[in-house]
Structure formats: C-alpha cells, structure tokens
Design a protein around this motif. Structure first.
Motif, PDB file in Angstrom:
ATOM      1  N   ASN A 193      20.841  14.661   3.086  1.00 23.93           N
ATOM      2  CA  ASN A 193      20.327  15.128   3.256  1.00 23.93           C
ATOM      3  C   ASN A 193      19.540  17.111   2.006  1.00 23.93           C
ATOM      4  O   ASN A 193      19.722  16.983   1.339  1.00 23.93           O
ATOM      5  CB  ASN A 193      19.782  16.024   4.663  1.00 23.93           C
ATOM      6  N   ASN A 237      14.901  14.659   7.657  1.00 19.75           N
ATOM      7  CA  ASN A 237      15.293  13.313   8.588  1.00 19.75           C
ATOM      8  C   ASN A 237      13.146  13.173   9.136  1.00 19.75           C
ATOM      9  O   ASN A 237      12.404  13.346   8.974  1.00 19.75           O
ATOM     10  CB  ASN A 237      16.324  13.229   9.314  1.00 19.75           C
ATOM     11  N   HIS A 273      13.848   7.270   9.050  1.00 15.61           N
ATOM     12  CA  HIS A 273      15.207   7.680   8.365  1.00 15.61           C
ATOM     13  C   HIS A 273      15.651   8.744   8.333  1.00 15.61           C
ATOM     14  O   HIS A 273      14.931   9.412   8.449  1.00 15.61           O
ATOM     15  CB  HIS A 273      14.434   7.410   6.416  1.00 15.61           C
ATOM     16  N   TYR A 298      18.495  10.724   2.835  1.00 16.59           N
ATOM     17  CA  TYR A 298      18.594   9.332   1.738  1.00 16.59           C
ATOM     18  C   TYR A 298      18.694   8.156   1.904  1.00 16.59           C
ATOM     19  O   TYR A 298      19.608   7.919   3.562  1.00 16.59           O
ATOM     20  CB  TYR A 298      18.988  10.023   0.414  1.00 16.59           C
ATOM     21  N   ILE A 299      17.829   7.714   2.258  1.00 23.18           N
ATOM     22  CA  ILE A 299      18.533   5.986   2.261  1.00 23.18           C
ATOM     23  C   ILE A 299      19.106   4.619   1.828  1.00 23.18           C
ATOM     24  O   ILE A 299      18.671   3.795   1.732  1.00 23.18           O
ATOM     25  CB  ILE A 299      16.987   5.107   3.052  1.00 23.18           C
ATOM     26  N   CYS A 333      17.614   4.024  -7.618  1.00 24.70           N
ATOM     27  CA  CYS A 333      17.996   3.802  -5.916  1.00 24.70           C
ATOM     28  C   CYS A 333      18.748   3.017  -6.003  1.00 24.70           C
ATOM     29  O   CYS A 333      18.452   2.154  -6.277  1.00 24.70           O
ATOM     30  CB  CYS A 333      16.410   3.357  -5.186  1.00 24.70           C
ATOM     31  N   ALA A 383      10.177   0.282   3.465  1.00 23.81           N
ATOM     32  CA  ALA A 383      11.296   1.475   3.731  1.00 23.81           C
ATOM     33  C   ALA A 383      10.389   2.345   2.198  1.00 23.81           C
ATOM     34  O   ALA A 383      10.876   3.512   2.545  1.00 23.81           O
ATOM     35  CB  ALA A 383      11.797   1.127   4.559  1.00 23.81           C
ATOM     36  N   THR A 384      11.261   1.823   1.061  1.00 19.22           N
ATOM     37  CA  THR A 384      11.282   2.905   0.139  1.00 19.22           C
ATOM     38  C   THR A 384      10.095   3.434  -0.497  1.00 19.22           C
ATOM     39  O   THR A 384      10.043   4.806  -0.562  1.00 19.22           O
ATOM     40  CB  THR A 384      11.909   2.018  -1.318  1.00 19.22           C
ATOM     41  N   ASP A 435       7.811   4.028   1.462  1.00 13.58           N
ATOM     42  CA  ASP A 435       7.111   4.904   2.735  1.00 13.58           C
ATOM     43  C   ASP A 435       7.932   6.381   2.469  1.00 13.58           C
ATOM     44  O   ASP A 435       7.770   7.270   2.916  1.00 13.58           O
ATOM     45  CB  ASP A 435       7.861   4.027   3.932  1.00 13.58           C
ATOM     46  N   TRP A 436       9.178   6.400   2.144  1.00 13.95           N
ATOM     47  CA  TRP A 436      10.128   7.240   2.124  1.00 13.95           C
ATOM     48  C   TRP A 436       9.234   8.079   0.845  1.00 13.95           C
ATOM     49  O   TRP A 436       9.430   9.327   0.927  1.00 13.95           O
ATOM     50  CB  TRP A 436      11.719   7.217   1.731  1.00 13.95           C
ATOM     51  N   LYS A 441       6.299  10.352   1.825  1.00  2.27           N
ATOM     52  CA  LYS A 441       6.270  11.435   2.695  1.00  2.27           C
ATOM     53  C   LYS A 441       7.220  12.233   3.032  1.00  2.27           C
ATOM     54  O   LYS A 441       6.829  13.057   3.572  1.00  2.27           O
ATOM     55  CB  LYS A 441       6.368  10.603   4.024  1.00  2.27           C
ATOM     56  N   TYR A 442       8.371  11.739   1.910  1.00  2.00           N
ATOM     57  CA  TYR A 442       9.490  12.622   1.216  1.00  2.00           C
ATOM     58  C   TYR A 442       8.688  14.259   1.803  1.00  2.00           C
ATOM     59  O   TYR A 442      10.380  15.039   2.511  1.00  2.00           O
ATOM     60  CB  TYR A 442      10.673  12.461   0.712  1.00  2.00           C
TER      61      TYR A 442
END
Length: 351
Positions: free
Chosen positions: A121, A149, A153, A156-157, A189, A251-252, A254-255, A258-259
C-alpha cells in the motif's frame, strides 16, 4: 539496414541500427541523432542502499552499480536492456563494424525500476526533485501516502514502477488527449506472477498502454511483463493479456479509476474511452517520453523542478562525480528500524 557510426560532440561513440542505438563504451550515450533510443548493451546489475527509517518521511532507497558507485535510477539506468543473443559489433581500424549485431525490435526489453511491490500500500516513488533521485514514500500534507484497499483489490494489484530515462513533459500537449504530461517518468504496471521488491531493476516486455488522465494531466500506464516470468513467452501484445487473463485489464481500469476516491478525489478519467492501446502505440509513447527526457538532461527544456544530477549522461551539464554522489548520500540519515504502519492502512473501502 547497414549500421552507421556516429560521434557526438562529446566524443561518445554510438552505433545506430534502425530505430535503436547502442553505445560501444560503458557510458549511457546521448548522441545528437533523434528520434533514436540510447542504451547500454552491457548487462547491468544494480545494488540498493537503504537510509533512514522505513515507514517514515526520511526513508530513502539509493541506487549503486555493481562496483558500488552511486547513480540516479532516473537518469543513469538505461531505458533499454540487453536482449538474449545481442552481440556488440567489434570495429576495424577504420571504424567500420566487423559484424552486424543481432537485432529484432519485436524482442526489445526495457529496464523497469520497481517502486511498489504487488499487494502493498505504501506509495513509494522515485524522488524526481531530489539529488540522486532515490526511492521514497510520497508525503502529502505532512503525512505518508498509502493507497487504499478498494474491494476487492488489496493495495497495488501489479508490481508498479517506472521506465528510467523517460519523462512526461508538463510543457508537451499530447496530440490525442490534448493533455500535458505529469512531470514524472512514465509508469509501468508489471503483470507477471513474481512479487518484486522496491528498488529492484527488472527487464520487461511491453504489451500495451492505458491513457489515464489524472486531474487534467496525462499519466500513461504501460502494461508489461517481467521477461523472467513463466508466461512472458506467451504474452506478446495486449490482446494476449485479454485472451489469457480474463478480467485483468478491466480490473486495472477499475483500480485506476477509483483509487483516489477514498481520499475525497473524483474518479480519474481516460483517453480512448478507457481502451488499452497496443504494443506499437506504447513503444511510440515511450520513445516520445525518452526524447523529452533527453532534452531535459541536456537542458534544452524547462526542468519543471526535476533534479537532473547524473554520473553518466554525455552532453549533460548536470554531470557530477562519483565522489560527489557518495558525499551526498552520506548526508542522509543512517538506516534504522522500521516504524509501525498506521492501522487504518488495512481498512477496506467499498466504492
């Protein structure tokens, strides 16, 4: 295409092949020929040195060569890495290469400086405005920054980091998105299965890129995979990721969308309607940011507050000696015990 020999005004000898070039000495060479990429063919191994206390504002990770000389991970680590099977041409007395090196641009590997390991994180990043550009944890309003979080997720994913010798110029307007750069190296990434560590330098295959717009600034996100990953041979473009890893690219997006929401920020936006661009487009963007970096370290553009001190870039007015670099690092606090991480970092957010 026959290789040609070029000499920069500083006497750095460079062999150029097609759209990539390789210096024949042990210096990161910046010749005067654009838009070529410049890099060391010699395989490089790097060490790191921790200073200060982990989980505190004074914590830093400095970089050294395998000989123990301090370097900047931003400016002194080459953008391009050696590919398996690369051979450096030897030259005859008249300067003509004795043999042509193997060259296949589809197999180009890029050096990636890992800043944040997957599932963690702490917002670690190359300190672009500090001498020697160590990795540090970002601070905002006096507090260390951690990414939230956001269910499902955890941190970091991917392994997250940057490509050295690239710069998203805040004075350059992208022709597609009409946004200016965010004044940082281009982000990566890394989607492989291995979890890396902060300060690790890995060689990656570029697969594609996402055009994220962060508060009006262009913030490209390169999608890549560690060349040592078991899946690296089967992943060669963004479509391979989409086929073999359903949901990963979604998912990438989405992350990244919203992060920042848990911090009270609006959702991030994207160019190209949030669609990933392919490898060729990604390499074009990387080349562009490399050219902007070259202009930066040659003082041909406004630095945007970036510290350009380096130990190896030809044609740069910011060169300084290994002794000066060592003295600077020694001013940093000695390495100490890690401080505890705030308990709220483990909180889950539902956005």
């Amino acid at each position: 295409m026959r290789p040609m020999l070029l000499r920069s005004s500083f006497g750095c000898l460079t062999t150029v092949f097609g759209s990539f070039s390789a210096p024949r000495n042990k210096i990161v060479t910046q010749a005067t020929v654009a838009p070529h990429l410049f890099y060391l063919r010699k395989t490089m191994h790097y060490q790191t040195e921790e200073r200060g206390q982990p989980n505190s504002p004074d914590y830093r990770i400095y970089f050294k060569t395998k000989e123990g000389k301090y370097i900047s991970p931003f400016h002194d680590i080459p953008l391009l890495a050696e590919r398996p099977g690369d051979q450096v041409s030897s030259s005859t007395d008249n300067g003509v290469p004795a043999k042509r090196p193997k060259q296949n641009e589809s197999e180009v590997l890029f050096n990636m400086v890992v800043e944040v390991p997957r599932w963690s994180n702490a917002k670690m990043e190359i300190a672009t405005k500090e001498p020697m550009n160590p990795i540090k944890q970002d601070v905002k309003k006096g507090k260390l920054r951690y990414v939230a979080n956001i269910f499902p997720h955890k941190g970091y994913i991917w392994n997250y980091g940057a490509l050295p010798q690239t710069w998203e110029d805040p004075n350059h307007t992208d022709e597609d998105t009409k946004c200016c750069g965010d004044n940082d190296p281009i982000d990566v990434c890394e989607i492989g299965s291995l979890v890396c560590s902060p300060g690790q330098v890995i060689q990656v295959k570029v697969l594609g890129v996402l055009a994220m717009i962060d508060e009006g600034e262009m913030d490209w996100k390169v999608i890549a995979i560690n060349s040592e990953d078991p899946d690296a041979k089967s992943l060669n473009n963004i479509d391979d990721v989409r086929r073999s890893r359903p949901g990963h690219l979604e998912a990438t997006v989405d992350w990244f969308r919203k992060y920042k929401v848990p911090d009270g920020k609006p959702e991030n936006q994207f160019g190209f309607n949030g669609q990933f661009k392919d490898k060729d487009f990604a390499v074009k963007i990387i080349k562009s940011t490399h050219e902007h970096w070259r202009a930066l370290v040659q003082k041909q553009t406004n630095s945007g507050g970036i510290d350009c001190k380096n130990t190896s870039c030809c044609e740069s007015p910011f060169n300084f000696s290994s002794e000066e670099a060592s003295g600077l690092v020694k001013l940093a606090p000695a390495f100490g015990r890690a401080l505890p991480v705030p308990p709220e970092v483990d909180k889950w957010h539902f956005v």
